[in-house]
Design a protein around this motif. Structure first.
Motif, short mmCIF file in Angstrom:
data_model
loop_
_atom_site.label_atom_id
_atom_site.label_comp_id
_atom_site.label_asym_id
_atom_site.label_seq_id
_atom_site.Cartn_x
_atom_site.Cartn_y
_atom_site.Cartn_z
N ILE A 94 34.51 30.40 50.47
CA ILE A 94 35.27 31.44 50.01
C ILE A 94 34.26 32.33 49.02
N VAL A 95 34.14 33.57 49.21
CA VAL A 95 33.51 34.49 48.45
C VAL A 95 34.30 35.11 47.48
N VAL A 96 34.17 35.17 46.18
CA VAL A 96 34.87 35.73 45.06
C VAL A 96 34.04 36.67 44.42
N GLY A 97 34.66 37.88 44.25
CA GLY A 97 33.80 39.12 43.63
C GLY A 97 34.77 39.56 42.73
N ARG A 98 34.23 40.19 41.51
CA ARG A 98 35.03 40.86 40.56
C ARG A 98 35.45 42.21 41.12
N LYS A 138 24.06 39.29 43.08
CA LYS A 138 25.16 39.87 44.13
C LYS A 138 26.38 39.81 43.33
N ASN A 139 26.31 39.53 42.13
CA ASN A 139 27.46 39.34 41.27
C ASN A 139 28.77 38.61 42.04
N THR A 140 28.48 37.61 42.57
CA THR A 140 29.55 36.77 43.47
C THR A 140 29.41 35.22 43.19
N LEU A 141 30.62 34.80 43.53
CA LEU A 141 30.62 33.45 43.36
C LEU A 141 31.18 32.74 44.53
N VAL A 142 30.64 31.71 45.25
CA VAL A 142 31.06 31.16 46.57
C VAL A 142 31.21 29.69 46.31
#
Length: 166
Positions: A94-98, A138-142
């Motif tokens: 699950i890739v979470v991005g602002r 990448k400013n993402t949380l996986v």
């Protein structure tokens, strides 16, 4: 006599319009031929090709509502409580991005809600732990299931093939 009362009394009445109560006539603009398009949102993707030295890792177990405590990684990414985020399921991650139009919001205590549908699509059990990978560039949380990382570690520990060709 009709159902509204005696006909004689109604026919003699004349209605008088009060100009203060009548709105001014307005022109309707014709609808635009092409509706305005919203700006394109960035596509969420796994941080492939990134320098692994920049990744920050953490583990979390969701509570009964699917929230994860991710304060350390939020600080790493520069995210704050109240920021809106979007979730994208890619295979078993699950890739979470602002996102300013995100459907979820980071809680006041630094908790991140992972929707049940996203967990189900990624094949994640609600009673297992998750491995969280922050990719600041990448400013993402996986979010990964712990079984994925356990499989990688088991493959790393597996003894290499020893051939008897020598």
């Amino acid at each position: 006599m009709d159902r509204f009362g005696p006909r004689d009394a109604r026919e003699g009445d004349t209605e008088q319009l009060i100009s203060a109560l009548i709105p001014p006539a307005t022109r309707r603009r014709p609808p635009s031929a092409t509706p305005m398009r919203p700006p394109p949102l960035p596509a969420r993707q796994l941080p492939a090709g990134e320098n692994p030295q920049t990744f920050r890792l953490d583990m979390a177990r969701p509570d009964t509502s699917g929230r994860l405590s991710v304060r350390y990684l939020l600080r790493t990414l520069g995210w704050s409580p109240g920021d809106r985020v979007d979730h994208t399921v890619i295979d078993d991650a699950i890739v979470v991005g602002r996102s300013p139009t995100g459907r979820a919001m980071i809680g006041a205590r630094g908790d991140l809600m992972i929707p049940a549908t996203a967990r189900a699509l990624a094949g994640m059990d609600s009673d297992s732990q998750f491995v969280l990978v922050a990719a600041p560039t990448k400013n993402t949380l996986v979010v990964h299931p712990e079984r994925l990382v356990a499989g990688l570690i088991a493959a790393h520990y597996w003894p290499p093939d020893i051939s008897d060709d020598a």
